[in-house]
Design a protein around this motif. Structure first.
Motif, PDB file in Angstrom:
ATOM      1  N   PRO A 176      -4.585   7.675  -6.883  1.00  0.00           N
ATOM      2  CA  PRO A 176      -3.860   8.569  -8.220  1.00  0.00           C
ATOM      3  C   PRO A 176      -2.337   8.770  -7.515  1.00  0.00           C
ATOM      4  O   PRO A 176      -1.580   8.991  -8.670  1.00  0.00           O
ATOM      5  N   LEU A 177      -2.048   8.907  -6.540  1.00  0.00           N
ATOM      6  CA  LEU A 177      -0.703   9.284  -5.930  1.00  0.00           C
ATOM      7  C   LEU A 177       0.285   7.930  -6.441  1.00  0.00           C
ATOM      8  O   LEU A 177       1.341   8.125  -7.015  1.00  0.00           O
ATOM      9  N   LEU A 178      -0.003   6.965  -6.022  1.00  0.00           N
ATOM     10  CA  LEU A 178       0.590   5.633  -6.444  1.00  0.00           C
ATOM     11  C   LEU A 178       0.739   5.816  -7.817  1.00  0.00           C
ATOM     12  O   LEU A 178       1.784   5.162  -8.523  1.00  0.00           O
ATOM     13  N   ASP A 179      -0.198   5.871  -8.576  1.00  0.00           N
ATOM     14  CA  ASP A 179      -0.194   5.576 -10.200  1.00  0.00           C
ATOM     15  C   ASP A 179       0.749   6.864 -10.591  1.00  0.00           C
ATOM     16  O   ASP A 179       1.681   6.528 -11.600  1.00  0.00           O
ATOM     17  N   PHE A 180       0.711   8.351 -10.254  1.00  0.00           N
ATOM     18  CA  PHE A 180       1.498   8.964 -10.914  1.00  0.00           C
ATOM     19  C   PHE A 180       2.851   8.777 -10.633  1.00  0.00           C
ATOM     20  O   PHE A 180       3.836   9.041 -11.439  1.00  0.00           O
ATOM     21  N   TYR A 181       3.230   8.455  -9.462  1.00  0.00           N
ATOM     22  CA  TYR A 181       4.680   8.014  -9.035  1.00  0.00           C
ATOM     23  C   TYR A 181       5.246   6.645  -9.296  1.00  0.00           C
ATOM     24  O   TYR A 181       6.202   6.297  -9.037  1.00  0.00           O
ATOM     25  N   GLN A 182       4.149   5.910  -9.852  1.00  0.00           N
ATOM     26  CA  GLN A 182       4.546   4.446 -10.193  1.00  0.00           C
ATOM     27  C   GLN A 182       5.096   3.806  -9.206  1.00  0.00           C
ATOM     28  O   GLN A 182       5.975   2.853  -9.153  1.00  0.00           O
ATOM     29  N   ILE A 183       4.329   3.850  -8.032  1.00  0.00           N
ATOM     30  CA  ILE A 183       4.647   3.075  -6.667  1.00  0.00           C
ATOM     31  C   ILE A 183       3.751   1.683  -6.675  1.00  0.00           C
ATOM     32  O   ILE A 183       2.712   1.943  -6.866  1.00  0.00           O
ATOM     33  N   GLU A 184       4.472   0.659  -6.440  1.00  0.00           N
ATOM     34  CA  GLU A 184       3.968  -0.543  -6.537  1.00  0.00           C
ATOM     35  C   GLU A 184       3.085  -0.812  -4.981  1.00  0.00           C
ATOM     36  O   GLU A 184       3.617  -0.222  -3.972  1.00  0.00           O
ATOM     37  N   PRO A 185       1.980  -1.570  -4.991  1.00  0.00           N
ATOM     38  CA  PRO A 185       1.461  -1.731  -3.552  1.00  0.00           C
ATOM     39  C   PRO A 185       2.299  -2.268  -2.668  1.00  0.00           C
ATOM     40  O   PRO A 185       2.088  -2.003  -1.680  1.00  0.00           O
ATOM     41  N   SER A 186       3.184  -3.057  -3.143  1.00  0.00           N
ATOM     42  CA  SER A 186       4.174  -3.614  -1.984  1.00  0.00           C
ATOM     43  C   SER A 186       5.167  -2.637  -1.467  1.00  0.00           C
ATOM     44  O   SER A 186       5.648  -2.947  -0.481  1.00  0.00           O
ATOM     45  N   GLN A 187       5.038  -1.546  -2.098  1.00  0.00           N
ATOM     46  CA  GLN A 187       5.866  -0.344  -1.366  1.00  0.00           C
ATOM     47  C   GLN A 187       5.068   0.761  -0.727  1.00  0.00           C
ATOM     48  O   GLN A 187       5.499   1.657  -0.531  1.00  0.00           O
ATOM     49  N   LEU A 188       3.826   0.286  -0.595  1.00  0.00           N
ATOM     50  CA  LEU A 188       2.776   1.170   0.302  1.00  0.00           C
ATOM     51  C   LEU A 188       2.815   0.708   1.600  1.00  0.00           C
ATOM     52  O   LEU A 188       2.888  -0.443   2.072  1.00  0.00           O
ATOM     53  N   LEU A 189       2.773   1.544   2.758  1.00  0.00           N
ATOM     54  CA  LEU A 189       2.476   1.567   4.191  1.00  0.00           C
ATOM     55  C   LEU A 189       1.584   2.388   4.642  1.00  0.00           C
ATOM     56  O   LEU A 189       1.590   3.682   4.432  1.00  0.00           O
ATOM     57  N   VAL A 190       0.457   1.874   5.156  1.00  0.00           N
ATOM     58  CA  VAL A 190      -0.762   2.699   5.677  1.00  0.00           C
ATOM     59  C   VAL A 190      -0.873   2.297   7.061  1.00  0.00           C
ATOM     60  O   VAL A 190      -0.999   1.202   7.658  1.00  0.00           O
ATOM     61  N   MET A 223      13.715   2.002  -5.958  1.00  0.00           N
ATOM     62  CA  MET A 223      12.141   2.183  -6.028  1.00  0.00           C
ATOM     63  C   MET A 223      11.586   3.062  -4.823  1.00  0.00           C
ATOM     64  O   MET A 223      12.077   2.827  -3.910  1.00  0.00           O
ATOM     65  N   MET A 224      10.745   3.930  -5.244  1.00  0.00           N
ATOM     66  CA  MET A 224      10.238   4.936  -4.298  1.00  0.00           C
ATOM     67  C   MET A 224       9.348   4.137  -3.342  1.00  0.00           C
ATOM     68  O   MET A 224       8.296   3.200  -3.832  1.00  0.00           O
ATOM     69  N   LYS A 225       9.021   4.498  -2.070  1.00  0.00           N
ATOM     70  CA  LYS A 225       8.307   3.960  -1.006  1.00  0.00           C
ATOM     71  C   LYS A 225       6.984   5.263  -0.771  1.00  0.00           C
ATOM     72  O   LYS A 225       7.429   6.307  -0.901  1.00  0.00           O
ATOM     73  N   CYS A 226       5.960   4.628   0.019  1.00  0.00           N
ATOM     74  CA  CYS A 226       4.926   5.651   0.288  1.00  0.00           C
ATOM     75  C   CYS A 226       4.435   5.302   1.395  1.00  0.00           C
ATOM     76  O   CYS A 226       3.857   4.116   1.804  1.00  0.00           O
ATOM     77  N   ILE A 227       4.423   6.289   2.238  1.00  0.00           N
ATOM     78  CA  ILE A 227       3.806   5.991   3.749  1.00  0.00           C
ATOM     79  C   ILE A 227       2.463   7.018   3.792  1.00  0.00           C
ATOM     80  O   ILE A 227       2.543   8.180   3.634  1.00  0.00           O
ATOM     81  N   VAL A 228       1.465   6.258   4.005  1.00  0.00           N
ATOM     82  CA  VAL A 228       0.212   7.030   4.322  1.00  0.00           C
ATOM     83  C   VAL A 228      -0.326   6.973   5.727  1.00  0.00           C
ATOM     84  O   VAL A 228      -0.393   5.837   6.025  1.00  0.00           O
ATOM     85  N   GLY A 229      -0.692   8.216   6.344  1.00  0.00           N
ATOM     86  CA  GLY A 229      -1.330   8.103   7.460  1.00  0.00           C
ATOM     87  C   GLY A 229      -2.692   8.726   7.289  1.00  0.00           C
ATOM     88  O   GLY A 229      -3.082   9.626   6.863  1.00  0.00           O
ATOM     89  N   LEU A 230      -3.677   7.638   7.835  1.00  0.00           N
ATOM     90  CA  LEU A 230      -5.246   7.958   7.499  1.00  0.00           C
ATOM     91  C   LEU A 230      -5.691   8.687   8.750  1.00  0.00           C
ATOM     92  O   LEU A 230      -5.187   8.956   9.899  1.00  0.00           O
ATOM     93  N   GLY A 231      -6.371   9.752   8.461  1.00  0.00           N
ATOM     94  CA  GLY A 231      -7.209  10.686   9.228  1.00  0.00           C
ATOM     95  C   GLY A 231      -8.294  11.261   8.561  1.00  0.00           C
ATOM     96  O   GLY A 231      -8.487  11.158   7.412  1.00  0.00           O
ATOM     97  N   ASN A 232      -8.667  12.256   9.272  1.00  0.00           N
ATOM     98  CA  ASN A 232      -9.862  13.364   8.576  1.00  0.00           C
ATOM     99  C   ASN A 232      -9.330  14.634   8.712  1.00  0.00           C
ATOM    100  O   ASN A 232      -8.605  14.983   9.746  1.00  0.00           O
ATOM    101  N   PRO A 233      -9.400  15.517   7.313  1.00  0.00           N
ATOM    102  CA  PRO A 233      -8.821  16.747   7.502  1.00  0.00           C
ATOM    103  C   PRO A 233      -9.522  17.893   8.357  1.00  0.00           C
ATOM    104  O   PRO A 233     -10.855  17.599   8.671  1.00  0.00           O
TER     105      PRO A 233
END
Length: 186
Positions: A75-89, A1-11
């Motif tokens: 949209p990234l989670l949806d496209f790669y079918q990543i569950e919220p339980s595999q998300l780290l913000v 199962m794929m995981k997703c790590i998101v770092g928040l900020g402003n571009p």
């Protein structure tokens, strides 16, 4: 199962190294450690697909500005079918002292607009987070000016340490349950 790590900020260059961008800084630390780059531009963000400790992971820096972070994450989670339980913000927290790192498995947005956006668009609070303390502003400084300001020279060492610890926790999560990572890093 794929995981997703998101770092928040402003571009943008204007916001580099500001308090509100510590999430971006942790992603940058992970990229530097492993020789990776955010080579994909889609889903209103810059991201990469990599493998660490045998686990597939997506690293994302939303390019939507903080208040609309969910418009990149969902949209990234949806496209790669990543569950919220595999998300780290990873994001900044005014209620923690500078340099303090706290991990949680769930919770509210705590007044953080980036987290509010993600919770609303993803439709759940049930995802992992790493909060990095930036402390509260001194009297007379607005919260907006404070979070969009840069760290002082005196704060840089503590911030650098917290970024390193957060990156260590991200790496540990690749092959350990998040609860175990919480117990090790809180």
């Amino acid at each position: 199962m794929m995981k997703c790590i998101v770092g928040l900020g402003n571009p943008g260059r204007k916001y580099q190294k500001t308090r509100h961008n510590v999430g971006f800084m942790v992603i940058d630390e992970l990229l530097n450690r492993h020789g990776w780059s955010l080579d994909k531009k889609k889903f209103n963000g810059h991201y990469c697909l990599e493998s660490l400790h045998g686990e597939k992971v997506v690293l994302l820096q939303p390019q939507t500005y903080m208040n609309l972070s969910g418009d990149s994450v969902k949209p990234l989670l949806d496209f790669y079918q990543i569950e919220p339980s595999q998300l780290l913000v990873i994001y900044d927290d005014l209620d923690l002292p500078i340099g303090k790192v706290r991990l949680r498995q769930t919770g509210g947005h705590g007044g953080h607009n980036g987290m509010r956006s993600i919770i609303q668009t993803v439709g759940t609070k049930q995802f992992n987070r790493i909060r990095i303390g930036i402390d509260r502003p001194q009297t007379g400084i607005t919260v907006t000016d404070y979070v969009l300001g840069k760290f002082s020279k005196a704060e840089n060492g503590l911030v650098s340490d917290s970024i390193s610890i957060a990156a260590d926790a991200c790496e540990a999560w690749m092959d350990k349950p998040f609860l175990d990572v919480m117990n090790a890093y809180n």
